[in-house]
Design a protein around this motif. Structure first.
Motif, PDB file in Angstrom:
ATOM      1  N   PRO A 235      35.179  20.425 -21.681  1.00 11.49           N
ATOM      2  CA  PRO A 235      35.455  20.012 -22.798  1.00 11.49           C
ATOM      3  C   PRO A 235      34.123  20.005 -23.736  1.00 11.49           C
ATOM      4  O   PRO A 235      32.969  19.811 -23.045  1.00 11.49           O
ATOM      5  N   THR A 236      34.147  20.554 -24.863  1.00 10.44           N
ATOM      6  CA  THR A 236      32.848  20.363 -25.586  1.00 10.44           C
ATOM      7  C   THR A 236      32.978  19.177 -26.646  1.00 10.44           C
ATOM      8  O   THR A 236      32.252  18.201 -26.374  1.00 10.44           O
ATOM      9  N   ALA A 237      33.703  19.432 -27.814  1.00 14.16           N
ATOM     10  CA  ALA A 237      33.521  18.484 -28.872  1.00 14.16           C
ATOM     11  C   ALA A 237      34.289  17.057 -28.403  1.00 14.16           C
ATOM     12  O   ALA A 237      35.113  17.280 -27.588  1.00 14.16           O
ATOM     13  N   TYR A 325      24.967  21.461 -17.182  1.00 12.65           N
ATOM     14  CA  TYR A 325      23.687  22.122 -17.794  1.00 12.65           C
ATOM     15  C   TYR A 325      23.716  23.675 -17.894  1.00 12.65           C
ATOM     16  O   TYR A 325      23.426  24.245 -16.796  1.00 12.65           O
ATOM     17  N   LEU A 326      24.306  24.149 -18.902  1.00 16.62           N
ATOM     18  CA  LEU A 326      24.331  25.518 -19.072  1.00 16.62           C
ATOM     19  C   LEU A 326      22.883  26.167 -19.421  1.00 16.62           C
ATOM     20  O   LEU A 326      21.958  25.433 -19.898  1.00 16.62           O
ATOM     21  N   VAL A 330      23.516  22.031 -23.293  1.00 20.89           N
ATOM     22  CA  VAL A 330      24.052  20.910 -22.356  1.00 20.89           C
ATOM     23  C   VAL A 330      25.239  20.444 -22.883  1.00 20.89           C
ATOM     24  O   VAL A 330      25.574  20.320 -24.071  1.00 20.89           O
ATOM     25  N   ILE A 331      26.179  20.363 -22.123  1.00 25.78           N
ATOM     26  CA  ILE A 331      27.411  19.879 -22.496  1.00 25.78           C
ATOM     27  C   ILE A 331      27.672  18.436 -21.880  1.00 25.78           C
ATOM     28  O   ILE A 331      27.848  18.127 -20.693  1.00 25.78           O
ATOM     29  N   SER A 571      21.854   7.982 -12.158  1.00 28.47           N
ATOM     30  CA  SER A 571      22.006   8.924 -13.226  1.00 28.47           C
ATOM     31  C   SER A 571      23.333   8.604 -14.127  1.00 28.47           C
ATOM     32  O   SER A 571      24.200   9.418 -14.105  1.00 28.47           O
ATOM     33  N   PRO A 572      23.509   7.352 -14.636  1.00 32.13           N
ATOM     34  CA  PRO A 572      24.729   6.937 -15.130  1.00 32.13           C
ATOM     35  C   PRO A 572      25.075   7.780 -16.489  1.00 32.13           C
ATOM     36  O   PRO A 572      26.095   7.554 -17.175  1.00 32.13           O
ATOM     37  N   ILE A 573      23.985   8.092 -17.048  1.00 30.79           N
ATOM     38  CA  ILE A 573      24.192   9.243 -18.351  1.00 30.79           C
ATOM     39  C   ILE A 573      24.843  10.424 -18.217  1.00 30.79           C
ATOM     40  O   ILE A 573      25.725  10.846 -18.901  1.00 30.79           O
ATOM     41  N   ARG A 574      24.499  11.039 -16.793  1.00 29.64           N
ATOM     42  CA  ARG A 574      25.225  12.289 -16.771  1.00 29.64           C
ATOM     43  C   ARG A 574      26.192  12.320 -15.608  1.00 29.64           C
ATOM     44  O   ARG A 574      26.717  13.397 -15.292  1.00 29.64           O
TER      45      ARG A 574
END
Length: 726
Positions: A235-237, A325-326, A330-331, A571-574
Motif C-alpha cells: 500500500p502506498t497512498a 525501505y526500498l 520508504v513506504i 520501533s513503534p513508528i515502523r
C-alpha cells in the motif's frame, strides 16, 4: 461521531464473535463419531439456521473449508478433513512443479508438475500426500483449489498481432498471461502493466486477464520500482480517513498528555541514527553512579498516544504491518505527519515516550529496572558517522564540537562492550555479513554501490536496543499477561547433523545433545573460523541451517540471541508489533488489564503476530527484489570488466559469485570451461568429471561480467580463460 464509531466496532465485534461460535459448533458437530457427512441444506436444517442467516451460514462453511477445518466431497457433503489431506499455500516455480507450505509442518510438500490440479502461485489449496513417495521431500498432489491467492499480476506487455501477452515479473508464475486487444487499455510492447486475472487457465489454455493499469515504459525512471510495489501489493497512498485523523494530531505535546508521566526532560540524552533518517523512534541516556553501576535509559516514542486502537490510523498500520525501505523510497507504516513529526524524537523539543530505565552492573547484568511513561527532550540528534569519528577515529574537531557529550559516548562504548561480551559468553550467534547502500542519481540510476559495515556507533545502539527488548519481554513473561514475543526456534536437527558432518572434514566439530545444539556451540565454531580460508563457507552454511525468526504469543525463546525472553519494543513508528506491545505496557501501568481487556488481547494477539510475520516477509522480499534490480542495472554499465569475488552459492545450474560491493552474479554451469561439471550436494562443490577440478563455497575467484538484466534482477559472469585453466 465517536459514539457512532464505537457502536460500529461493537457491532463488528459481536458479528465476529457470533461467527467464531458458529464455526466452533460446526467443527464440534463434524468431529463427532456418529456424524455422517451432510450437504449444506441438511446441515442448516440440523443446526436450525434461520432463513435470513442461510447466506451467512454458507459463507462460514466455505471459510471453514478454506481454513482446512472442513472437507467437502464431490457430492457437496461436508465432513472432517481426511488425515491424509492438508491445507497450505502453493508456491509455483518457473519449471512447472511447485511446493505447498503447510502451517505447523517443518518441510514444504513437493508438488510434481502433473499433480498441480490447476493451482496457481499463492493459491490456498488442499493436498493429499502421495504414499510411497518419500524421497528427499514428501510428495503430494493438489486435490482442490480452495482460494485464489493472486488477483493481479505485474509484468511486461508483449504485442502479438491483435492480442497481447503479459510476461510476469515473478518467474514463479511460470506462464504468460493472455490479454485480448479490447482489454489492453492501449498498452504497447515494453509497457509495464498491472493485469487483473479473469481466468487462471488449465492444461490447454493460458491464464487470461485484462490490463487494469499501465505503470509506464520499462525504461522510464521509477517504473521498475513501482512494478515491485504493485507486485507485492504494497500500500502506498493513505486513505482520506487516515489522513484526516493524522491531520488532527497536534504538532506539540499537550499539557493534558503530560499528566502522570515521569519528567525526564532534564536528563542528558541523544538519538543516534543514519544521516538520512527522519523517523527517530529511540533515544538513549547513560550515566554511572559512585558505586560504578551504569544507569541506561532507552526511551521509545510513545506512538500509541496518537494512534488509538481500532482507529482508521490503527487499522491502516496493522494492514501495512511494517515500513518498507526500498532502494529509492520508504513506504511508511504511518503518515509522515506522525512518523516525522510528533512521534519522532526530534532534537530540542518535548516528546512523549515509554522509557526502559535499567541499572546494569559491571558484568552486564540488569540488577534493577523500571518501565515508565515519560516526557523527554533530546539534547542532540547524532549520526553514526559522527559518533564513529568521536570514538573510533578520535577526530579532534568532532570531539570539540560535541565536547559536553563525549564522556557519555565513551561510557556508552564501555557499557556496550560489556553487554556484547556477556551476550557472546552465553552463546549468541552473531553473523557479520556486509550489507550495502545503493546510491542513485536524480533519474533513479545507480551510480555507486558501497558496503555498509557495522561500526562502534551502530553496535552501541544495537546492544542497547537488545537489552531493552530482553528486559521488557522478561518483565511481561513473568506477569503472565498476553503479549507478542519475537521468537527464533532451534535449527532443524537434520540440517545441524549435515553441518556437523561437513565441518568435520575441516577438523572442526560441534557438541550435540542428542540431535539438538546449543547456540553457544555455533558461536564457538564461528569464533574458530575467523580469518581462515573456510570462514565464508562455514559461516554461510551455518546461517542456512538456522530458522527464520517470527512473532508469536508463546515465549519459546530466541535461539540466535541465546535468550529465553525477547520482544520488539523499540520501533513503534515502523513495526506494528512494537506499537501493539506499547498498548499492553500502558494498560498494565495504568491498571487497566482487567478480565475483559485480557480476553480482548488473548483473542487479538495471535492474529496480530501471524499477520506481522507475513508483512515482515513481504517487506524483506520487496526490499531484496529492488536491490537486485538496481545492482543489475549498475552492472549493465560494467559489462566486460573483471572483478575478484567469493563463491557465495553453488547449485546444479551454476556457481554464484559475490563481489566486494555485494553484487552477486551467476556463472552458469554451461559456461564452466575445460570439463563437464556437476554439483556434489554432500560437499557443496562443483566438480569437473574428468579433471577433478573443483569450485568450493568461499573460494576466491576472478570473474568477468558477461551481461546483466535489470528487469529480471540478474547478473551473469564468466570465468576468464586463464583463470579457468589454473
Amino acid at each position: 461521531m465517536v459514539n457512532r464509531m464505537v457502536n460500529e466496532f461493537d457491532r463488528i465485534f459481536e458479528q465476529n464473535e457470533k461467527e467464531r461460535q458458529r464455526k466452533k459448533l460446526i467443527c464440534e458437530l463434524v468431529a463427532e463419531d456418529m456424524y455422517v457427512p451432510m450437504k449444506e441444506k441438511e446441515l442448516a436444517a440440523f443446526m436450525q439456521v434461520p432463513r435470513e442467516e442461510k447466506e451467512e451460514f454458507r459463507r462460514i462453511l466455505q471459510a471453514l473449508v478454506a481454513e482446512g477445518r472442513l472437507q467437502v466431497t464431490a457430492q457437496g457433503r461436508y465432513g472432517k478433513p481426511d488425515d491424509n489431506r492438508l491445507v497450505g499455500i502453493y508456491t509455483g516455480t518457473a519449471r512447472g512443479f511447485g511446493f505447498v507450505e503447510v502451517e505447523g509442518r517443518e518441510d514444504d510438500l513437493y508438488i510434481p508438475e502433473d499433480k498441480r490440479g490447476g493451482a496457481f502461485h499463492q493459491d490456498r489449496v488442499q493436498v493429499m500426500l502421495l504414499p510411497g513417495r518419500q524421497g528427499k521431500r514428501q510428495e503430494a498432489c493438489v486435490v482442490q483449489v480452495l482460494e485464489r491467492g493472486l488477483k493481479q499480476v505485474v509484468g511486461t506487455w508483449e504485442q502479438c498481432g491483435n492480442f497481447g501477452f503479459v510476461i510476469p515479473d515473478n518467474s514463479r508464475l511460470g506462464t504468460d498471461i493472455f490479454v485480448p486487444q479490447e482489454r489492453s487499455r492501449g498498452a504497447v510492447t515494453g509497457h509495464k502493466v498491472v493485469v487483473e486475472l479473469v481466468s487462471y487457465g488449465d492444461e490447454e489454455h493460458k491464464p487470461e486477464g485484462r490490463v487494469a493499469e499501465i505503470l509506464g515504459h520499462i525504461n522510464d525512471p521509477g517504473v521498475d520500482i513501482m512494478s515491485v510495489v504493485h507486485r507485492f501489493e504494497l500500500p502506498t497512498a493513505f486513505g482520506e480517513k487516515v489522513m484526516h485523523q493524522a491531520d488532527r494530531v497536534p504538532e506539540t505535546v499537550q499539557e493534558a498528555d503530560r499528566a502522570g508521566r515521569m519528567d525526564l526532560t532534564a536528563l542528558q540524552m541523544v538519538t543516534i541514527d543514519g544521516e538520512d533518517a527522519k523517523d527517530l523512534d529511540d533515544a538513549v541516556s547513560l550515566y554511572q553512579d559512585e558505586k560504578g553501576m551504569y544507569h541506561l535509559g532507552v526511551h521509545i516514542a510513545d506512538v500509541s498516544n496518537y494512534v488509538q486502537e481500532n482507529s482508521a490510523l490503527d487499522w491502516e498500520a496493522l494492514k501495512r504491518g511494517t515500513s518498507v525501505y526500498l532502494v529509492d523510497r520508504v513506504i511508511p507504516m504511518l503518515p509522515h505527519k506522525l512518523s516525522n513529526g510528533i512521534c519522532s524524537l526530534n532534537q530540542g523539543v518535548d516528546r512523549l515516550a515509554l522509557s526502559c530505565l535499567m541499572t546494569i552492573n559491571g558484568k552486564g547484568e540488569v540488577t534493577d529496572y523500571r518501565i515508565e511513561e515519560t516526557v523527554i527532550c533530546v539534547d542532540k540528534r547524532m549520526t553514526y558517522t559522527a559518533v564513529k569519528k568521536i570514538l573510533e577515529d578520535r577526530d579532534e574537531e568532532e570531539r570539540r564540537k560535541y565536547e559536553s557529550l563525549v564522556p557519555m559516548f565513551e561510557l556508552m562504548e564501555e557499557l556496550a562492550a560489556i553487554l556484547r561480551n556477556r551476550r557472546h559468553k552465553r552463546g549468541a550467534v552473531d553473523f557479520d555479513f556486509a550489507e550495502s547502500k545503493i546510491l542513485l542519481d536524480e533519474e533513479g540510476h545507480p551510480v555507486e554501490i558501497k558496503p555498509c559495515e557495522r561500526n562502534v556507533a551502530t553496535k552501541i545502539i544495537e546492544d542497547f536496543m537488545l537489552i531493552a527488548n530482553e528486559t521488557v519481554a522478561q518483565h511481561f513473561f513473568w506477569l503472565e499477561l498476553p503479549f507478542v514475543y519475537r521468537t527464533h526456534d532451534r535449527p532443524d536437527p537434520e540440517k545441524i547433523m549435515k553441518l556437523s558432518a561437513f565441518i568435520h572434514n575441516f577438523g572442526y566439530h560441534v557438541k550435540l545433545t542428542g540431535e539438538e545444539i546449543h547456540p553457544k556451540e555455533l558461536q564457538k565454531l564461528l569464533d574458530k573460523i575467523v580469518d581462515t580460508e573456510e570462514e565464508t563457507l562455514i559461516s554461510r552454511l551455518t546461517l542456512r541451517s538456522m530458522k527464520r525468526a517470527s512473532y508469536t504469543v508463546e515465549c519459546t525463546g530466541h535461539f540466535g540471541l541465546a535468550c529465553q525472553y525477547y520482544c520488539h519494543f523499540t520501533s513503534p513508528i515502523r513495526r506494528y508489533p512494537d506499537l501493539q506491545i506499547h498498548r499492553i505496557i500502558k494498560d498494565q501501568l495504568r491498571g487497566r488489564l482487567r478480565e475483559e481487556r485480557l480476553a480482548h488481547y488473548a483473542e487479538r494477539l495471535p492474529e496480530v503476530a501471524k499477520h506481522s510475520s507475513k508483512a515482515e516477509r513481504r517487506a524483506e522480499e520487496a526490499e531484496r527484489e529492488t536491490d537486485k534490480m538496481k545492482k543489475a542495472e549498475y552492472m549493465e554499465d560494467h559489462v566486460g570488466e573483471r572483478y575478484e569475488g567469493v563463491i557465495s552459492g553453488i547449485t546444479q545450474w551454476g556457481i554464484y559469485v559475490e563481489l566486494p560491493n555485494t553484487v552477486e552474479g551467476l556463472v552458469h554451469v554451461s559456461a564452466l570451461a575445460g570439463d563437464f561439471f556437476y554439483y556434489n550436494e554432500e560437499t557443496y562443490e562443483m566438480v569437473g568429471r574428468d579433471t577433478g577440478k573443483t569450485y568450493k563455497l568461499g573460494q576466491r575467484i576472478t570473474v568477468q561480467v558477461k551481461g546483466a538484466d535489470r528487469l529480471a534482477g540478474v547478473v551473469d559472469f564468466i570465468i576468464p580463460e586463464e583463470e579457468a585453466a589454473d
